[in-house]
Design a protein around this motif. Structure first.
Motif, PDB file in Angstrom:
ATOM      1  N   LYS A 502       0.834  -1.212   0.000  1.00 44.85           N
ATOM      2  CA  LYS A 502       0.000   0.000   0.000  1.00 44.85           C
ATOM      3  C   LYS A 502       0.864   1.254   0.000  1.00 44.85           C
ATOM      4  CE  LYS A 502      -4.062  -1.904   2.483  1.00 44.85           C
ATOM      5  NZ  LYS A 502      -3.545  -3.211   2.931  1.00 44.85           N
ATOM      6  N   LEU A 503       1.885   1.269   0.874  1.00 48.36           N
ATOM      7  CA  LEU A 503       2.717   2.464   0.974  1.00 48.36           C
ATOM      8  C   LEU A 503       3.549   2.691  -0.283  1.00 48.36           C
ATOM      9  CD1 LEU A 503       3.927   2.489   4.684  1.00 48.36           C
ATOM     10  CD2 LEU A 503       1.969   3.600   3.643  1.00 48.36           C
ATOM     11  N   ASP A 504       3.955   1.621  -0.954  1.00 47.89           N
ATOM     12  CA  ASP A 504       4.707   1.787  -2.197  1.00 47.89           C
ATOM     13  C   ASP A 504       3.845   2.447  -3.271  1.00 47.89           C
ATOM     14  OD1 ASP A 504       6.990   0.731  -1.156  1.00 47.89           O
ATOM     15  OD2 ASP A 504       6.678  -1.298  -1.962  1.00 47.89           O
ATOM     16  N   ARG A 505       2.620   1.980  -3.413  1.00 54.84           N
ATOM     17  CA  ARG A 505       1.717   2.584  -4.410  1.00 54.84           C
ATOM     18  C   ARG A 505       1.370   4.022  -4.036  1.00 54.84           C
ATOM     19  NH1 ARG A 505      -3.149  -1.518  -4.915  1.00 54.84           N
ATOM     20  NH2 ARG A 505      -3.669  -0.341  -6.814  1.00 54.84           N
ATOM     21  N   LEU A 506       1.126   4.254  -2.749  1.00 55.68           N
ATOM     22  CA  LEU A 506       0.836   5.605  -2.287  1.00 55.68           C
ATOM     23  C   LEU A 506       2.038   6.521  -2.497  1.00 55.68           C
ATOM     24  CD1 LEU A 506      -1.457   7.185  -0.726  1.00 55.68           C
ATOM     25  CD2 LEU A 506      -0.099   6.784   1.334  1.00 55.68           C
ATOM     26  N   GLY A 507       3.236   6.025  -2.170  1.00 55.11           N
ATOM     27  CA  GLY A 507       4.449   6.820  -2.328  1.00 55.11           C
ATOM     28  C   GLY A 507       4.719   7.167  -3.784  1.00 55.11           C
ATOM     29  N   ALA A 508       4.447   6.230  -4.690  1.00 52.38           N
ATOM     30  CA  ALA A 508       4.645   6.504  -6.118  1.00 52.38           C
ATOM     31  C   ALA A 508       3.710   7.612  -6.594  1.00 52.38           C
ATOM     32  CB  ALA A 508       4.422   5.230  -6.921  1.00 52.38           C
ATOM     33  N   LEU A 509       2.466   7.579  -6.116  1.00 55.02           N
ATOM     34  CA  LEU A 509       1.519   8.624  -6.487  1.00 55.02           C
ATOM     35  C   LEU A 509       1.940   9.970  -5.902  1.00 55.02           C
ATOM     36  CD1 LEU A 509      -1.099   9.418  -7.879  1.00 55.02           C
ATOM     37  CD2 LEU A 509      -2.363   8.675  -5.847  1.00 55.02           C
TER      38      LEU A 509
END
Length: 790
Positions: A502-509
């Motif tokens: 979740k944090l990886d996808r959020l961080g990419a955004l």
């Protein structure tokens, strides 16, 4: 016959008429105290807007835009000196103690992890802040300046400014209130008091450093403050200037005081009615008083000119007969000018934006009351004056009127050719119109709000907020045996919902947002994750380490860094960002579309799993709806105006010819905006309807007199000459009055008011010239054989 009887009745009983009017004025004065302004952000949204519904859901889950950002930059430039920390703390305490402020999170509340360094395993033992003993302030300033969480949020990148976020008390739930309008009015008054108190604190602490205030509530409050000030100051200036024009035109005091009295009564009746209906004015409708004053005085000018024209006639009517003839002869054209103006403003009532709809109703009501006032109070007052005194000899028409008369009679073809060129240029300009609007452009650069917005833009990550919310499967509580991180009072069992994926996808955004030049500070749970990497050699936290960090966070830090950005029970994470308004213009719709496209195409979110919202989006929706509603209702305005022409003139030809100069003048102004790169804003989007609604008054009066002259046996050219010499003077004085009235608005501090005043003044000038040149030229060219008797 019935009209003459009514007028005669009023004239026979002037004291009774005035007495009734006085009673209504007293009643209106009582209810006008309930008239108010609404500066809430909700006045800038579209009714039924899906984005607004999403924004309300986000606000309910996380938090809204009801916060103020207060910055402090000490004069000596040393932010973290003992003296400046003490001043900053006193400032924070004063802000927190202000009525209407729910909580404050400041630079002094920021947890320090590197000053000196604190291992992640010791987080639960307590975190130090700038208030704590043993803090290395040199390390602290470097830590804060490099913090992905607090850099450009609570401290500027150069370390010269500190900031605090003051969360305002949320609005009360008023749906079930016995009087929701009054409840809302009380809340807005309390909020204005809060902002005023904080401004006083700002002034008090300015001796120690530069203090700036920003935030959506401040922007909304300042917009209303400026238009309120304009209403008081410029409303009086408009009346005084118009009174000067009237004196120079008529050289008689009664022709100065009577129109001013009629305008005052019309405004009082209207504000009293609005107060009784509990209808508040907004930024969009704030100019209705100026509009009403100008239109009421313009209406009375036609009556005065006709009265003086009849009085100057040899063997003409005198006394009561003079007044009766004046009002009976002008009733039809004035009635239809009022109807066409009402029809034009009525087009605003179909808007999906409540303030625009209210503005339409306000003007419809105001114009109707202005007409009734002019045709009841005005003749009654005239009866009490020395009516048998001969009026001053009428001055000959102004040079401009004479020149336009000759032009229409002898060079009608040239006038039409020039008008065609103007129409083509207007069409090109209209095709280039834009809606590139920014809140910062609404204020003059010497105002405190403008300077504060620029400072916050440049040093603290932007001014206007927006939200991006992404959805994951919601958290469902499960019992974990032998949970190493749990204790008997586990207050955060939802920490297991936070995973590396979740944090990886959020961080990419978040990185995609931060890479955009128009975007300033962006915060999310990914910011905390990035901060944690400073303790792991840049490596991402594992799921286990992530749970450990979340378990160690003190409740107050969790409330500031986790709760506003994650809602595990709903499966949502929020990215809170701000845009830099003082930078280059950018396309808001493109921002939303590109963020959504990146999230769906690159990160695998479904289209219904991402929402882009916030004041940035809502403001753009309002502008788009304003433009669309004005475009779509323009046909209604033209049709309603054409219908009024047909009823009054009973001629399709005259009706069509009457529309042409007024459509051209409105199109010319809007086209000029496109050619000059002037964007449509919340006020100028109404210019077309306002210009046509007021401009057709010229055509109605001119065509009404023109038909009378044709009926008297004159040729078209002769009728044009007579019209210019008589009604042309009234149109000229009316036009000058309107132009001067709107021109005064150019001295406002609120840029939309400036542009509205300037452009409407230009539109009215063009409408005056077009109705005294193009309209008679068309009449001459379309008459039988170019000049035979009609």
């Amino acid at each position: 016959m019935h009209v003459a009887k009514i007028v005669a009745f009023l004239l026979r009983h002037p004291l009774a008429t005035l007495g009734f009017g006085a009673l209504l004025a007293i009643l209106a004065a009582f209810y006008s105290t309930r008239f108010s302004f609404d500066a809430s952000a909700e006045t800038l949204v579209v009714e039924g807007d899906a984005n607004f519904a999403a924004y309300e859901r986000i606000t309910e889950t996380f938090s809204g835009d009801d916060f103020l950002l207060i910055t402090f930059a000490p004069h000596d430039g040393v932010l973290l000196s003992d003296a400046n920390i003490e001043v900053f703390e006193r400032l924070r305490v004063r802000i927190a103690a202000t009525d209407g402020i729910a909580s404050v999170f400041s630079l002094l509340d920021v947890p320090l992890l590197k000053s000196p360094p604190v291992p992640l395993t010791e987080l639960a033992a307590g975190l130090k802040t700038l208030r704590s003993q043993g803090v290395d302030r040199e390390l602290a300033i470097e830590e804060l300046r490099g913090s992905p969480l607090f850099r450009e949020l609570l401290i500027s990148a150069d370390g010269g400014s500190g900031a605090m976020r003051a969360n305002m008390v949320p609005p009360p739930e008023i749906q079930g209130d016995a009087n929701p309008v009054q409840a809302r009015k009380r809340y807005l008054a309390a909020r204005d008091k809060t902002i005023a108190d904080i401004r006083d604190i700002q002034t008090e602490f300015s001796e120690f450093g530069r203090v700036h205030i920003g935030g959506v509530p401040m922007i909304a409050a300042d917009m209303i403050a400026f238009v309120k000030s304009d209403l008081v100051i410029f409303g009086g200036v408009v009346v005084l200037l118009i009174m000067l024009v009237l004196y120079l035109a008529f050289r008689e005091l009664r022709w100065v005081l009577l129109p001013a009295a009629m305008a005052g009564l019309a405004v009082l009746y209207t504000t009293g009615a609005l107060g009784a209906m509990q209808t508040a004015a907004t930024v969009i409708s704030s100019n209705f008083v100026s509009l009403l004053v100008i239109m009421t005085i313009s209406l009375t000018i036609h009556l005065i000119v006709r009265y003086r024209e009849l009085a100057a006639m040899e063997g003409g009517p005198r006394g009561e007969a003079l007044i009766t003839e004046t009002f009976v002869s002008k009733l039809a054209p004035c009635f239809y000018t009022a109807l066409t103006t009402i029809a034009a403003f009525g087009s605003l009532t179909v808007s999906d934006i409540p303030p625009v709809e209210d503005f339409g109703w306000m003007m419809c009501l105001g114009v109707a009351l202005a007409f009734l006032t002019a045709f009841t109070m005005f003749p009654a007052l005239l009866m009490l004056l020395e009516r048998d005194k001969p009026s001053a000899t009428e001055k000959p028409p102004a040079r401009l009127i004479k020149h336009l008369s000759r032009l229409a009679q002898h060079k009608a073809g040239l006038v039409c050719v020039v008008s065609l060129v103007v129409a083509i240029a207007a069409g090109i300009g209209i095709s280039r119109l834009s809606l590139d609007n920014r809140f910062i452009d609404y204020f003059q650069d010497d105002t405190e709000i403008y300077q504060g917005m620029v400072y916050i833009d440049q040093h603290l990550g932007g001014t206007v907020p927006f939200e991006v919310v992404v959805s994951f499967p919601p958290w469902e509580q499960v019992v974990i045996e032998d949970d190493f991180f749990a204790d008997e009072t586990d207050e955060f069992p939802a920490r297991y919902w936070f995973t590396r994926d979740k944090l990886d996808r959020l961080g990419a955004l978040q990185k995609a947002l931060e890479a955009r030049t128009e975007v300033g500070k962006v915060l999310s749970v990914a910011s905390l994750d990035e901060l944690a990497r400073d303790f792991t050699g840049g490596e991402p936290l594992s799921d286990l380490e992530l749970i450990a960090v979340l378990s160690a966070l003190p409740p107050d830090i969790k409330a500031e860094l986790i709760d506003p950005y994650a809602a595990p029970a709903k499966g949502q994470m929020r990215l809170s960002g701000r845009v830099i308004e003082s930078g280059p213009y950018f396309d808001r719709e493109a921002l939303v579309a590109e963020v959504t496209d990146y999230a769906t195409r690159e990160l695998g979110f479904a289209s219904d799993e991402i929402i882009v919202s916030g004041m940035l989006v809502l403001f753009n929706d309002m502008l788009q709806e304003l433009f669309a509603s004005q475009r779509d209702t323009l046909a209604y305005v033209l049709l309603a105006t054409l219908l009024m022409f047909l009823i009054l003139l009973r001629s399709v030809k005259f009706a069509l010819l009457g529309l042409i100069p007024n459509v051209l003048s409105a199109a010319a102004v809007v086209g000029f905006m496109g050619l000059a790169g002037i964007s449509l804003d919340m006020m100028t989007t109404t210019i077309a309807a306002v210009s046509i609604g007021i401009g057709v008054d010229f055509a109605i009066h001119y065509l009404h007199r023109y038909r009378l002259e044709l009926g008297a046996g004159h040729t078209a050219k002769e009728a044009v000459g007579i019209c210019h010499a008589n009604i042309g003077r009234a149109l000229y004085l009316t036009g000058i009055t309107i132009i001067i009235g709107f021109s005064v608005l150019m001295f406002s501090n609120f840029v939309p008011t400036i542009m509205f005043g300037l452009l409407v003044a230009v539109a009215m000038g063009l409408a005056l010239i077009a109705n005294l040149s193009l309209l008679p030229s068309l009449l001459v060219l379309t008459s039988r054989e170019g000049g035979d008797k009609a």
